[in-house]
Motif scaffolding. Sequence first.
Motif, PDB file in Angstrom:
ATOM      1  N   ARG A  15      31.264  -0.770 -15.798  1.00 47.74           N
ATOM      2  CA  ARG A  15      32.059  -1.994 -15.850  1.00 47.74           C
ATOM      3  C   ARG A  15      33.104  -2.002 -14.727  1.00 47.74           C
ATOM      4  NH1 ARG A  15      34.067  -1.887 -21.062  1.00 47.74           N
ATOM      5  NH2 ARG A  15      31.982  -2.376 -21.769  1.00 47.74           N
ATOM      6  N   GLN A  16      33.717  -0.840 -14.482  1.00 44.69           N
ATOM      7  CA  GLN A  16      34.706  -0.750 -13.403  1.00 44.69           C
ATOM      8  C   GLN A  16      34.058  -0.968 -12.047  1.00 44.69           C
ATOM      9  OE1 GLN A  16      36.628   3.041 -13.844  1.00 44.69           O
ATOM     10  NE2 GLN A  16      38.108   2.272 -15.325  1.00 44.69           N
ATOM     11  N   ARG A  17      32.890  -0.398 -11.829  1.00 40.76           N
ATOM     12  CA  ARG A  17      32.188  -0.590 -10.549  1.00 40.76           C
ATOM     13  C   ARG A  17      31.819  -2.059 -10.353  1.00 40.76           C
ATOM     14  NH1 ARG A  17      29.873   4.315 -11.991  1.00 40.76           N
ATOM     15  NH2 ARG A  17      28.022   3.291 -12.845  1.00 40.76           N
ATOM     16  N   ALA A  18      31.378  -2.713 -11.424  1.00 47.87           N
ATOM     17  CA  ALA A  18      31.030  -4.136 -11.325  1.00 47.87           C
ATOM     18  C   ALA A  18      32.268  -4.971 -11.005  1.00 47.87           C
ATOM     19  CB  ALA A  18      30.391  -4.611 -12.629  1.00 47.87           C
ATOM     20  N   ALA A  19      33.401  -4.631 -11.616  1.00 46.82           N
ATOM     21  CA  ALA A  19      34.643  -5.354 -11.342  1.00 46.82           C
ATOM     22  C   ALA A  19      35.086  -5.137  -9.903  1.00 46.82           C
ATOM     23  CB  ALA A  19      35.740  -4.923 -12.310  1.00 46.82           C
ATOM     24  N   GLU A  20      34.970  -3.916  -9.404  1.00 44.84           N
ATOM     25  CA  GLU A  20      35.338  -3.630  -8.017  1.00 44.84           C
ATOM     26  C   GLU A  20      34.425  -4.364  -7.042  1.00 44.84           C
ATOM     27  OE1 GLU A  20      35.303   0.605  -7.718  1.00 44.84           O
ATOM     28  OE2 GLU A  20      37.041   0.820  -9.039  1.00 44.84           O
ATOM     29  N   ALA A  21      33.135  -4.436  -7.351  1.00 44.12           N
ATOM     30  CA  ALA A  21      32.200  -5.163  -6.491  1.00 44.12           C
ATOM     31  C   ALA A  21      32.535  -6.650  -6.479  1.00 44.12           C
ATOM     32  CB  ALA A  21      30.764  -4.944  -6.970  1.00 44.12           C
ATOM     33  N   PHE A  22      32.892  -7.202  -7.643  1.00 43.80           N
ATOM     34  CA  PHE A  22      33.248  -8.618  -7.697  1.00 43.80           C
ATOM     35  C   PHE A  22      34.520  -8.889  -6.911  1.00 43.80           C
ATOM     36  CE2 PHE A  22      35.425 -12.254  -9.582  1.00 43.80           C
ATOM     37  CZ  PHE A  22      34.460 -13.223  -9.379  1.00 43.80           C
ATOM     38  N   THR A  23      35.546  -8.049  -7.061  1.00 39.54           N
ATOM     39  CA  THR A  23      36.791  -8.282  -6.320  1.00 39.54           C
ATOM     40  C   THR A  23      36.565  -8.138  -4.818  1.00 39.54           C
ATOM     41  OG1 THR A  23      37.505  -6.001  -6.703  1.00 39.54           O
ATOM     42  CG2 THR A  23      38.348  -7.677  -8.202  1.00 39.54           C
ATOM     43  N   ALA A  24      35.660  -7.265  -4.396  1.00 38.66           N
ATOM     44  CA  ALA A  24      35.328  -7.162  -2.971  1.00 38.66           C
ATOM     45  C   ALA A  24      34.666  -8.454  -2.488  1.00 38.66           C
ATOM     46  CB  ALA A  24      34.412  -5.967  -2.726  1.00 38.66           C
ATOM     47  N   LYS A  25      33.791  -9.023  -3.324  1.00 40.79           N
ATOM     48  CA  LYS A  25      33.134 -10.297  -2.993  1.00 40.79           C
ATOM     49  C   LYS A  25      34.167 -11.418  -2.890  1.00 40.79           C
ATOM     50  CE  LYS A  25      29.748 -13.426  -5.052  1.00 40.79           C
ATOM     51  NZ  LYS A  25      28.866 -13.632  -6.201  1.00 40.79           N
ATOM     52  N   VAL A  26      35.135 -11.414  -3.801  1.00 34.42           N
ATOM     53  CA  VAL A  26      36.197 -12.425  -3.777  1.00 34.42           C
ATOM     54  C   VAL A  26      37.049 -12.268  -2.527  1.00 34.42           C
ATOM     55  CG1 VAL A  26      38.340 -13.145  -4.915  1.00 34.42           C
ATOM     56  CG2 VAL A  26      36.274 -12.813  -6.254  1.00 34.42           C
ATOM     57  N   ARG A  27      37.419 -11.034  -2.181  1.00 31.96           N
ATOM     58  CA  ARG A  27      38.234 -10.793  -0.975  1.00 31.96           C
ATOM     59  C   ARG A  27      37.524 -11.271   0.278  1.00 31.96           C
ATOM     60  NH1 ARG A  27      39.960  -5.901  -3.363  1.00 31.96           N
ATOM     61  NH2 ARG A  27      38.220  -4.842  -2.407  1.00 31.96           N
ATOM     62  N   GLU A  28      36.213 -11.130   0.303  1.00 30.72           N
ATOM     63  CA  GLU A  28      35.446 -11.567   1.469  1.00 30.72           C
ATOM     64  C   GLU A  28      35.419 -13.091   1.582  1.00 30.72           C
ATOM     65  OE1 GLU A  28      30.826 -11.367   2.692  1.00 30.72           O
ATOM     66  OE2 GLU A  28      31.737  -9.459   2.115  1.00 30.72           O
ATOM     67  N   ALA A  29      35.188 -13.772   0.446  1.00 29.31           N
ATOM     68  CA  ALA A  29      35.088 -15.229   0.465  1.00 29.31           C
ATOM     69  C   ALA A  29      36.457 -15.912   0.456  1.00 29.31           C
ATOM     70  CB  ALA A  29      34.267 -15.713  -0.720  1.00 29.31           C
ATOM     71  N   PHE A  30      37.418 -15.333  -0.267  1.00 33.51           N
ATOM     72  CA  PHE A  30      38.762 -15.903  -0.411  1.00 33.51           C
ATOM     73  C   PHE A  30      39.783 -14.817  -0.084  1.00 33.51           C
ATOM     74  CE2 PHE A  30      36.025 -17.874  -3.682  1.00 33.51           C
ATOM     75  CZ  PHE A  30      36.039 -19.180  -3.226  1.00 33.51           C
ATOM     76  N   PRO A  31      40.059 -14.568   1.202  1.00 39.30           N
ATOM     77  CA  PRO A  31      40.914 -13.428   1.578  1.00 39.30           C
ATOM     78  C   PRO A  31      42.360 -13.521   1.092  1.00 39.30           C
ATOM     79  CG  PRO A  31      40.274 -14.719   3.508  1.00 39.30           C
ATOM     80  CD  PRO A  31      39.554 -15.298   2.347  1.00 39.30           C
ATOM     81  N   THR A  32      42.818 -14.701   0.689  1.00 40.41           N
ATOM     82  CA  THR A  32      44.204 -14.824   0.246  1.00 40.41           C
ATOM     83  C   THR A  32      44.381 -14.506  -1.241  1.00 40.41           C
ATOM     84  OG1 THR A  32      43.830 -17.187  -0.050  1.00 40.41           O
ATOM     85  CG2 THR A  32      44.855 -16.485   2.015  1.00 40.41           C
ATOM     86  N   TRP A  33      43.296 -14.366  -1.991  1.00 35.72           N
ATOM     87  CA  TRP A  33      43.372 -14.009  -3.408  1.00 35.72           C
ATOM     88  C   TRP A  33      43.420 -12.497  -3.549  1.00 35.72           C
ATOM     89  CZ3 TRP A  33      43.622 -17.304  -7.623  1.00 35.72           C
ATOM     90  CH2 TRP A  33      43.494 -18.668  -7.324  1.00 35.72           C
ATOM     91  N   ARG A  34      44.256 -12.019  -4.451  1.00 33.38           N
ATOM     92  CA  ARG A  34      44.415 -10.580  -4.692  1.00 33.38           C
ATOM     93  C   ARG A  34      44.167 -10.261  -6.158  1.00 33.38           C
ATOM     94  NH1 ARG A  34      43.740 -10.136   0.019  1.00 33.38           N
ATOM     95  NH2 ARG A  34      45.385 -10.120   1.552  1.00 33.38           N
ATOM     96  N   ALA A  35      43.579  -9.104  -6.410  1.00 38.39           N
ATOM     97  CA  ALA A  35      43.369  -8.641  -7.784  1.00 38.39           C
ATOM     98  C   ALA A  35      44.594  -7.847  -8.215  1.00 38.39           C
ATOM     99  CB  ALA A  35      42.120  -7.775  -7.859  1.00 38.39           C
ATOM    100  N   HIS A  36      45.080  -8.130  -9.417  1.00 37.97           N
ATOM    101  CA  HIS A  36      46.244  -7.434  -9.979  1.00 37.97           C
ATOM    102  C   HIS A  36      45.891  -6.952 -11.370  1.00 37.97           C
ATOM    103  CE1 HIS A  36      49.146  -8.640  -6.888  1.00 37.97           C
ATOM    104  NE2 HIS A  36      48.412  -9.739  -6.815  1.00 37.97           N
ATOM    105  N   ALA A 122      33.439 -20.158  -8.937  1.00 43.26           N
ATOM    106  CA  ALA A 122      33.532 -21.612  -8.773  1.00 43.26           C
ATOM    107  C   ALA A 122      34.965 -22.093  -8.991  1.00 43.26           C
ATOM    108  CB  ALA A 122      32.588 -22.314  -9.741  1.00 43.26           C
ATOM    109  N   ALA A 123      35.662 -21.508  -9.962  1.00 41.90           N
ATOM    110  CA  ALA A 123      37.062 -21.892 -10.223  1.00 41.90           C
ATOM    111  C   ALA A 123      37.941 -21.569  -9.022  1.00 41.90           C
ATOM    112  CB  ALA A 123      37.588 -21.186 -11.471  1.00 41.90           C
ATOM    113  N   LEU A 124      37.729 -20.419  -8.389  1.00 45.48           N
ATOM    114  CA  LEU A 124      38.513 -20.067  -7.202  1.00 45.48           C
ATOM    115  C   LEU A 124      38.281 -21.063  -6.082  1.00 45.48           C
ATOM    116  CD1 LEU A 124      38.042 -16.186  -7.111  1.00 45.48           C
ATOM    117  CD2 LEU A 124      39.992 -17.470  -7.978  1.00 45.48           C
ATOM    118  N   GLY A 125      37.026 -21.435  -5.860  1.00 45.61           N
ATOM    119  CA  GLY A 125      36.718 -22.417  -4.832  1.00 45.61           C
ATOM    120  C   GLY A 125      37.328 -23.777  -5.137  1.00 45.61           C
TER     121      GLY A 125
END
Length: 135
Positions: A15-36, A122-125
Motif C-alpha cells: 500500500r505504501q509503495r502504491a501511494a508513493e508511485a501515485f504521488t510521484a505521478k502527481v508530482r510529474e503531472a502537477f508539480p505544484t501539488w505536494r503530499a503531506h 481528475a479532481a486535481l486537474g
Amino acid sequence: PFISQLFVPSEEAARQRAAEAFTAKVREAFPTWRAHKGAGEPVVLRRRFRVGGEHEGRAMLSSIQQGAYLPHRAGCQVKRETANTWAVCCDGVRARYHEPKGDVVVEVDAPRSVEEEAHVYAALGQIEGLCAPQS
C-alpha cells in the motif's frame, strides 16, 4: 531505510509503495501539488494559491465548491467562517481562504485504493483548471 520500514507487513508495504508511485505521478503531472502526512493522519495532496484580496479569495472558494461537488459521490458541502478564515469542504476536497496571508490552501485526500486514483487525479486537474488562471 528506517527501522520501522524494515518490519512493515507486506500488505502495508505494498500500500505504501502504491501511494508513493501515485504521488510521484502527481508530482510529474502537477508539480505544484505536494503530499503531506501528519502523525497518524492519512496522506493529503496540498496546493497553495495566492489571491489579491477577500473578494478574490471567496470567489475562488465558491468556484471550488461548485466545481468539486460531485452528486454521484458520497459527501456534503460544508462551509465555515471565522473572523478571518473561510473554509469549504466537499467530497474529499477542502479549501481554506486565510485573509491575513492572502492565500487559498486546497487539500485533496490521497486515494485509498487503485480505483480511487482516477477520481483524485481528475479532481486535481479540475481544481487546477478552476484556480490556476485566477492565481
